[in-house]
Design an enzyme around this catalytic site. Structure first.
Site, PDB file in Angstrom:
ATOM      1  N   HIS A   1     -51.408-116.414  52.617  1.00 42.57           N
ATOM      2  CA  HIS A   1     -50.545-116.765  53.747  1.00 42.57           C
ATOM      3  C   HIS A   1     -51.116-117.970  54.497  1.00 42.57           C
ATOM      4  CE1 HIS A   1     -47.907-113.016  54.000  1.00 42.57           C
ATOM      5  NE2 HIS A   1     -48.671-112.852  52.935  1.00 42.57           N
TER       6      HIS A   1
ATOM      7  N   ASP B   1     -46.043-116.441  61.098  1.00 41.31           N
ATOM      8  CA  ASP B   1     -45.821-115.794  59.801  1.00 41.31           C
ATOM      9  C   ASP B   1     -44.743-114.729  59.970  1.00 41.31           C
ATOM     10  OD1 ASP B   1     -46.082-114.217  57.435  1.00 41.31           O
ATOM     11  OD2 ASP B   1     -48.101-115.003  57.183  1.00 41.31           O
TER      12      ASP B   1
ATOM     13  N   SER C   1     -55.972-113.188  44.350  1.00 40.68           N
ATOM     14  CA  SER C   1     -57.076-112.750  45.201  1.00 40.68           C
ATOM     15  C   SER C   1     -57.058-111.259  45.524  1.00 40.68           C
ATOM     16  CB  SER C   1     -57.044-113.541  46.515  1.00 40.68           C
ATOM     17  OG  SER C   1     -55.803-113.325  47.174  1.00 40.68           O
TER      18      SER C   1
ATOM     19  N   ASN D   1     -47.819-118.252  45.497  1.00 44.50           N
ATOM     20  CA  ASN D   1     -48.542-119.532  45.505  1.00 44.50           C
ATOM     21  C   ASN D   1     -48.858-119.984  44.089  1.00 44.50           C
ATOM     22  OD1 ASN D   1     -48.946-120.039  48.441  1.00 44.50           O
ATOM     23  ND2 ASN D   1     -49.972-118.055  48.300  1.00 44.50           N
ATOM     24  N   SER D   2     -49.334-119.074  43.273  1.00 41.96           N
ATOM     25  CA  SER D   2     -49.664-119.431  41.894  1.00 41.96           C
ATOM     26  C   SER D   2     -48.412-119.902  41.155  1.00 41.96           C
ATOM     27  CB  SER D   2     -50.278-118.239  41.151  1.00 41.96           C
ATOM     28  OG  SER D   2     -51.526-117.910  41.725  1.00 41.96           O
TER      29      SER D   2
ATOM     30  N   GLU E   1     -47.560-123.331  42.301  1.00 39.61           N
ATOM     31  CA  GLU E   1     -48.555-124.295  41.808  1.00 39.61           C
ATOM     32  C   GLU E   1     -48.286-124.630  40.347  1.00 39.61           C
ATOM     33  OE1 GLU E   1     -52.202-122.279  42.808  1.00 39.61           O
ATOM     34  OE2 GLU E   1     -51.872-122.564  44.960  1.00 39.61           O
TER      35      GLU E   1
HETATM   36  N1  UDP Z   1     -56.788-119.249  43.596  1.00 43.47           N
HETATM   37  C1  UDP Z   1     -57.877-120.077  43.480  1.00 43.47           C
HETATM   38  N2  UDP Z   1     -58.832-119.771  42.545  1.00 43.47           N
HETATM   39  C2  UDP Z   1     -58.740-118.688  41.744  1.00 43.47           C
HETATM   40  C3  UDP Z   1     -57.607-117.851  41.860  1.00 43.47           C
HETATM   41  C4  UDP Z   1     -56.648-118.161  42.796  1.00 43.47           C
HETATM   42  O1  UDP Z   1     -57.998-121.088  44.187  1.00 43.47           O
HETATM   43  O2  UDP Z   1     -59.654-118.484  40.943  1.00 43.47           O
HETATM   44  C5  UDP Z   1     -55.774-119.575  44.621  1.00 43.47           C
HETATM   45  C6  UDP Z   1     -54.485-120.041  44.003  1.00 43.47           C
HETATM   46  O3  UDP Z   1     -54.525-121.430  43.769  1.00 43.47           O
HETATM   47  C7  UDP Z   1     -53.465-119.617  45.044  1.00 43.47           C
HETATM   48  C8  UDP Z   1     -54.094-118.411  45.709  1.00 43.47           C
HETATM   49  O4  UDP Z   1     -55.461-118.413  45.342  1.00 43.47           O
HETATM   50  O5  UDP Z   1     -53.281-120.650  45.992  1.00 43.47           O
HETATM   51  C9  UDP Z   1     -53.496-117.095  45.236  1.00 43.47           C
HETATM   52  O6  UDP Z   1     -52.280-116.925  45.866  1.00 43.47           O
HETATM   53  P1  UDP Z   1     -51.099-116.141  45.161  1.00 43.47           P
HETATM   54  O7  UDP Z   1     -49.964-116.117  46.116  1.00 43.47           O
HETATM   55  O8  UDP Z   1     -50.815-116.696  43.828  1.00 43.47           O
HETATM   56  O9  UDP Z   1     -51.676-114.693  44.911  1.00 43.47           O
HETATM   57  P2  UDP Z   1     -52.393-113.597  45.839  1.00 43.47           P
HETATM   58  O10 UDP Z   1     -53.830-113.908  45.805  1.00 43.47           O
HETATM   59  O11 UDP Z   1     -51.808-113.730  47.229  1.00 43.47           O
HETATM   60  O12 UDP Z   1     -52.044-112.326  45.155  1.00 43.47           O
END
Ligand code: UDP
Length: 456
Positions: A22, A107, A273, A347-348, A351
């Site tokens: 977030h 948010d 994460s 986010n993934s 990306e």
């Molecule tokens: N991310 C990262 N390195 C990693 C795994 C994830 O920088 O090894 C970042 C990824 O680029 C994204 C975020 O962590 O911006 C994960 O957000 P997402 O919404 O995809 O998943 P969540 O972690 O909220 O389940």
């Protein structure tokens, strides 16, 4: 002072829910606002205070204490339930200063923040870090258009393709799994009609039909994707990362390892994460990668390491690299990466779409099943693995999907679509693009609000 000058000094307070998925998009949005001349303060319990000039604007991060419970995952988190006191104090602290806040971007899962904004006479914009489709599904549920238990096998909603129950967010398809979170996501609509604007981290084209439908009901505005500017339009000098990584990425190691691999030969694997795989699922995945044709870079968070089969790392050293965290954007942008086996966090997903990386979708929970549905059936940028017995995706299924995406006929089409969406994402944030225009419109609205209130 000229009205125009006053308008340029509009000071926006950005309040994310303090978890990585977030904070990143809201911090990035804050940078965009600063790049267009606003002063923006992001309030979070996570980062240390900092400030940076971006173009003619200023971005500050203010440390707030409330919210730390959320990070410690204590049940009775004050901040999630009600952080009104902390927010009120923060706004009031700036009241007498030369640059009081005139707008709150909060948010969407913190609806009490909108009540505070309205009580204190601020322009109130909510910010959704999920897709417009997922927001729309929760909206339908909150209005009673979707009721539990779901009886039909196919769900038809305006602006959506037909959905199976397994395409819905897990809080709805499995309502007993996280009833408290379902309550929270539905509650975000409790006062939303009071919001001046609802900003969504997506782009118009991506969710065309559902965006049009939402626009008929609420003042929504698509402002994404919120990747650092370097990866899209490159209009904001120096915006090449999310700035602060909450985990420690093994950047040099990942880069060196990828540099040594042929183009499009690597499967990048990450579940974000939060998601935790069951031990048997982890084992299937490990063997799927080990037996598959491809090199792989797999992010296994420290807390998940004990689920790896013994000697897995040693036995796959030739083709695999396992790290506890990586610089995901750099990895996705690397030419050695040919596909992303992802949990489909929003986010993934954005990306990968923005960087044109084909996906193998393996959703786990929350909004991920809906994102996976769009990845496979609406945008055509990946394949979704099928669940096997006992709810475990089997290694053969994973190997087959990866092979098809990397080498098969469908892979060719997927790569074409992925390139197309990459261009759309870049276009949206470039000069004259839909999201860029929307951000400018938002800045204009806030500036007018500020100017008119300064004259009172
Ligand atoms: N991310 C990262 N390195 C990693 C795994 C994830 O920088 O090894 C970042 C990824 O680029 C994204 C975020 O962590 O911006 C994960 O957000 P997402 O919404 O995809 O998943 P969540 O972690 O909220 O389940």
């Amino acid at each position: 002072m000229e009205k125009k000058d006053r308008a340029h000094m509009a000071h926006v307070l950005v309040l994310p829910f303090p978890v990585q998925g977030h904070i990143y998009p809201m911090l990035q949005f804050a940078k965009r606002l600063a790049s267009k001349g606003l002063k923006v303060t992001v309030a979070t319990p996570i980062y240390a205070p900092m400030s940076m000039h971006i173009g003619s604007g200023l971005l500050k991060v203010e440390h707030i204490l409330a919210g730390q419970d959320v990070l410690a995952k204590k049940e009775n988190s004050d901040f999630l339930a009600n952080g009104s006191g902390t927010l009120t104090k923060l706004v009031e602290k700036h009241e007498g200063s030369s640059d009081p806040f005139c707008c709150l971007v909060y948010d969407i899962i913190l609806p009490w923040a909108l009540d505070v904004a309205k009580q204190l006479g601020l322009y109130g914009a909510s910010f959704s870090t999920q897709s417009c489709a997922v927001d729309a599904i929760y909206y339908h549920m909150s209005k009673g258009h979707l009721t539990l238990p779901l009886e039909a096998t196919t769900i038809s909603l305006p602006g959506f393709p037909d959905l199976r129950i397994s395409d819905l967010p897990s809080f709805i398809s499995e309502p007993k799994s996280h009833p408290r979170i379902l309550e929270i996501v539905l509650n975000q609509f409790s006062n939303l009609e009071k919001a001046d604007l609802i900003l969504v981290n997506t782009l118009d084209k991506l969710e065309d039909e559902v965006v049009r439908w939402m626009e008929g009901l609420l003042p929504v505005m698509m402002i994404g994707p919120t990747l650092p500017s370097l990866y899209l339009d490159n209009l904001i000098e120096g915006d090449n990362s999310y700035n602060i990584d909450l985990s420690n990425p093994n950047s040099d190691l990942c880069k060196k390892w990828l540099d040594e691999r042929p183009t499009a030969s690597v499967v990048y694997v990450s579940f974000g994460s939060v998601a935790n795989l069951e031990a048997d699922q982890m084992e299937e995945l490990a063997y799927g990668l080990k037996e598959g044709n491809n090199n792989f870079l797999w992010v296994v968070r420290e807390s998940e390491h004990n689920k790896l089969p013994s000697k897995f790392v040693e036995e796959t050293i030739e083709k695999g690299l396992v790290v506890t965290w990586c610089p995901q954007l750099e990895v996705l942008a690397h030419k050695a990466v040919g596909c992303f086996l992802t949990h489909c966090g929003w986010n993934s997903t954005l990306e990968a779409l923005s960087l044109g990386v084909p996906m193998v979708a393996m959703p786990q929970w929350t909004d991920q099943p809906t994102n996976a549905k769009y990845i496979e059936d609406v945008w055509g940028v990946g394949l979704r693995v099928k669940m096997g017995e006992k709810g475990v995706v089997r290694r053969k299924e994973m190997k087959d999907c990866i092979r098809e995406v990397m080498e098969g006929e469908r892979g060719k089409e997927i790569r074409m679509n992925a390139n197309k969406w990459r261009e759309f994402a870049k276009e949206a944030l470039a000069e004259g693009g839909s999201s860029n225009n929307n951000i400018e419109e938002f800045v204009a609205k806030v500036s007018v609000f500020k100017a008119s209130h300064s004259l009172l």
